[in-house]
Design a protein around this motif. Structure first.
Motif, mmCIF file in Angstrom:
data_model
loop_
_atom_site.group_PDB
_atom_site.id
_atom_site.type_symbol
_atom_site.label_atom_id
_atom_site.label_comp_id
_atom_site.label_asym_id
_atom_site.label_seq_id
_atom_site.Cartn_x
_atom_site.Cartn_y
_atom_site.Cartn_z
ATOM 1 N N ASP A 192 0.827 -1.213 0.000
ATOM 2 C CA ASP A 192 0.000 0.000 0.000
ATOM 3 C C ASP A 192 0.859 1.260 0.000
ATOM 4 N N TYR A 193 1.888 1.257 0.835
ATOM 5 C CA TYR A 193 2.708 2.459 1.011
ATOM 6 C C TYR A 193 3.497 2.807 -0.245
ATOM 7 N N TYR A 194 4.038 1.788 -0.923
ATOM 8 C CA TYR A 194 4.928 2.033 -2.061
ATOM 9 C C TYR A 194 4.258 1.884 -3.422
ATOM 10 N N GLN A 195 2.964 1.638 -3.446
ATOM 11 C CA GLN A 195 2.281 1.367 -4.710
ATOM 12 C C GLN A 195 2.485 2.473 -5.743
ATOM 13 N N LEU A 196 2.433 3.714 -5.326
ATOM 14 C CA LEU A 196 2.539 4.834 -6.253
ATOM 15 C C LEU A 196 3.968 5.361 -6.382
ATOM 16 N N ASP A 197 4.912 4.700 -5.713
ATOM 17 C CA ASP A 197 6.311 5.094 -5.802
ATOM 18 C C ASP A 197 6.951 4.330 -6.958
ATOM 19 N N ASN A 198 7.143 5.001 -8.063
ATOM 20 C CA ASN A 198 7.622 4.337 -9.274
ATOM 21 C C ASN A 198 9.083 3.919 -9.218
ATOM 22 N N THR A 199 9.778 4.260 -8.131
ATOM 23 C CA THR A 199 11.159 3.799 -7.989
ATOM 24 C C THR A 199 11.231 2.397 -7.387
ATOM 25 N N ILE A 200 10.108 1.895 -6.872
ATOM 26 C CA ILE A 200 10.087 0.604 -6.170
ATOM 27 C C ILE A 200 9.563 -0.487 -7.086
ATOM 28 N N TRP A 201 10.325 -1.568 -7.188
ATOM 29 C CA TRP A 201 10.020 -2.707 -8.045
ATOM 30 C C TRP A 201 9.272 -3.805 -7.294
ATOM 31 N N SER A 202 9.705 -4.090 -6.082
ATOM 32 C CA SER A 202 9.099 -5.179 -5.311
ATOM 33 C C SER A 202 9.392 -5.005 -3.830
ATOM 34 N N ILE A 203 8.749 -5.849 -3.029
ATOM 35 C CA ILE A 203 8.938 -5.884 -1.579
ATOM 36 C C ILE A 203 9.509 -7.244 -1.198
ATOM 37 N N SER A 204 10.553 -7.264 -0.412
ATOM 38 C CA SER A 204 11.108 -8.525 0.083
ATOM 39 C C SER A 204 10.731 -8.726 1.540
ATOM 40 N N GLY A 205 10.377 -9.964 1.890
ATOM 41 C CA GLY A 205 10.125 -10.294 3.281
ATOM 42 C C GLY A 205 11.373 -10.789 3.984
ATOM 43 N N TYR A 206 12.309 -11.268 3.181
ATOM 44 C CA TYR A 206 13.582 -11.768 3.707
ATOM 45 C C TYR A 206 14.608 -10.647 3.706
ATOM 46 N N THR A 207 15.552 -10.710 4.638
ATOM 47 C CA THR A 207 16.691 -9.812 4.569
ATOM 48 C C THR A 207 17.964 -10.570 4.865
ATOM 49 N N PHE A 208 19.044 -10.113 4.280
ATOM 50 C CA PHE A 208 20.333 -10.753 4.460
ATOM 51 C C PHE A 208 20.940 -10.369 5.811
ATOM 52 N N SER A 209 21.756 -11.230 6.339
ATOM 53 C CA SER A 209 22.471 -10.941 7.584
ATOM 54 C C SER A 209 23.686 -10.093 7.241
ATOM 55 N N MET A 210 23.628 -8.813 7.580
ATOM 56 C CA MET A 210 24.709 -7.892 7.249
ATOM 57 C C MET A 210 25.091 -7.069 8.473
ATOM 58 N N LYS A 211 26.363 -6.954 8.724
ATOM 59 C CA LYS A 211 26.850 -6.200 9.880
ATOM 60 C C LYS A 211 26.406 -4.749 9.824
ATOM 61 N N SER A 212 26.285 -4.220 8.612
ATOM 62 C CA SER A 212 25.903 -2.816 8.449
ATOM 63 C C SER A 212 24.501 -2.520 8.977
ATOM 64 N N LEU A 213 23.685 -3.556 9.134
ATOM 65 C CA LEU A 213 22.311 -3.342 9.627
ATOM 66 C C LEU A 213 22.243 -3.242 11.145
ATOM 67 N N GLU A 214 23.313 -3.617 11.835
ATOM 68 C CA GLU A 214 23.271 -3.642 13.300
ATOM 69 C C GLU A 214 22.966 -2.268 13.890
ATOM 70 N N ASP A 215 23.538 -1.229 13.321
ATOM 71 C CA ASP A 215 23.320 0.132 13.823
ATOM 72 C C ASP A 215 22.412 0.958 12.911
ATOM 73 N N TYR A 216 21.761 0.276 11.984
ATOM 74 C CA TYR A 216 20.874 0.965 11.042
ATOM 75 C C TYR A 216 19.609 1.406 11.775
ATOM 76 N N LYS A 217 19.208 2.650 11.591
ATOM 77 C CA LYS A 217 18.126 3.235 12.400
ATOM 78 C C LYS A 217 16.730 3.005 11.833
ATOM 79 N N ASN A 218 16.615 2.774 10.527
ATOM 80 C CA ASN A 218 15.292 2.662 9.908
ATOM 81 C C ASN A 218 14.791 1.225 9.885
ATOM 82 N N ASP A 219 13.511 1.051 9.598
ATOM 83 C CA ASP A 219 12.896 -0.277 9.572
ATOM 84 C C ASP A 219 13.132 -1.006 8.260
#
Length: 238
Positions: A120-147
């Motif tokens: 719903d949120y990204y439907q009209l955002d033409n920069t977005i191709w798809s939504i992933s439910g999975y995410t990779f295990s990356m060290k850079s995400l440990e201190d990442y502030k956004n969802d």
């Protein structure tokens, strides 16, 4: 309207059970339409397992957990790539969007909430191709502030998209002969992962049968992004 969840199954009864039992526990299950595509056996060796899967999904459908459950049983073996391409195309025409799960994925209880909210949120955002439910295990995400974060690469481990993005995919990759020797394009495609260009090569050589690499290539050609959650909503048990 909630997106339907489309599940692709083959010959893994135990995996299929784990996948569907996890989806059953999702908060929007009772409001969601489910479509289960069951591919037929490739050979006699797989036939008994395919029959076991089909017996289970018929019983699952009869439990009336979801708003509706429709089972589509293939009469011949189509293979995963053809099953996903034809199955998603069939359902997305009716709903305009889909959530897709294969038979080796265990989802969190808020998977459907996250997917529908993101659609719903990204439907009209033409920069977005798809939504992933999975995410990779990356060290850079440990201190990442956004969802969520954006990636150049689409994901096949629990994902969602809209009809207007899906129909832009050239499944024949008709421009491949121009891509294969274009170093600049290959390097740009590999921004989503160093394996991407090579995987497209072996797909076009018929050494693998992947819908996902063609889906990733279409995203690259269109210059779009996939949305990933900071915390994965999916575990792969395959």
């Amino acid at each position: 309207m909630l997106a339907p969840v489309v599940v692709f199954v083959y010959n893994r009864p135990n995996h299929t059970q784990e996948t569907l039992e996890a989806l059953k526990c999702n908060k929007l299950a009772s409001e969601t339409d489910m479509y289960i595509f069951s591919d037929n056996a490739r050979n006699e060796k797989d036939a008994s397992k395919v029959n076991a899967v089909r017996a289970y999904i018929r019983d699952f459908a009869n439990r009336a957990i979801f708003h509706s459950v429709k089972i589509i049983e293939a009469e011949k073996n189509n293979g995963l790539a053809n099953s996903v391409i034809s199955g998603v195309t069939q359902i997305i025409k009716t709903y305009g969007k889909v959530i897709v799960v294969e038979d080796d994925l265990v989802t969190s209880t808020d998977f459907l909430v996250y997917m529908n909210s993101s659609l719903d949120y990204y439907q009209l955002d033409n920069t977005i191709w798809s939504i992933s439910g999975y995410t990779f295990s990356m060290k850079s995400l440990e201190d990442y502030k956004n969802d969520v974060y954006l990636s150049y690469r689409a994901c096949s481990w629990g994902w969602a998209t809209w009809e207007d993005r899906w129909i832009k995919t050239d499944w024949d990759v008709s421009d491949y002969n121009k891509f294969i020797y274009n170093y600049k394009c290959r390097k740009a495609f590999n921004l989503g992962g160093s394996d991407l260009a090579g995987m497209l090569d072996i797909q076009m050589e018929s050494r693998i049968d992947s819908w996902a690499i063609r889906w990733c290539y279409a995203q690259f050609k269109c210059g779009k992004f996939t949305v990933y959650p900071k915390e994965s909503k999916v575990i792969n048990i395959g």
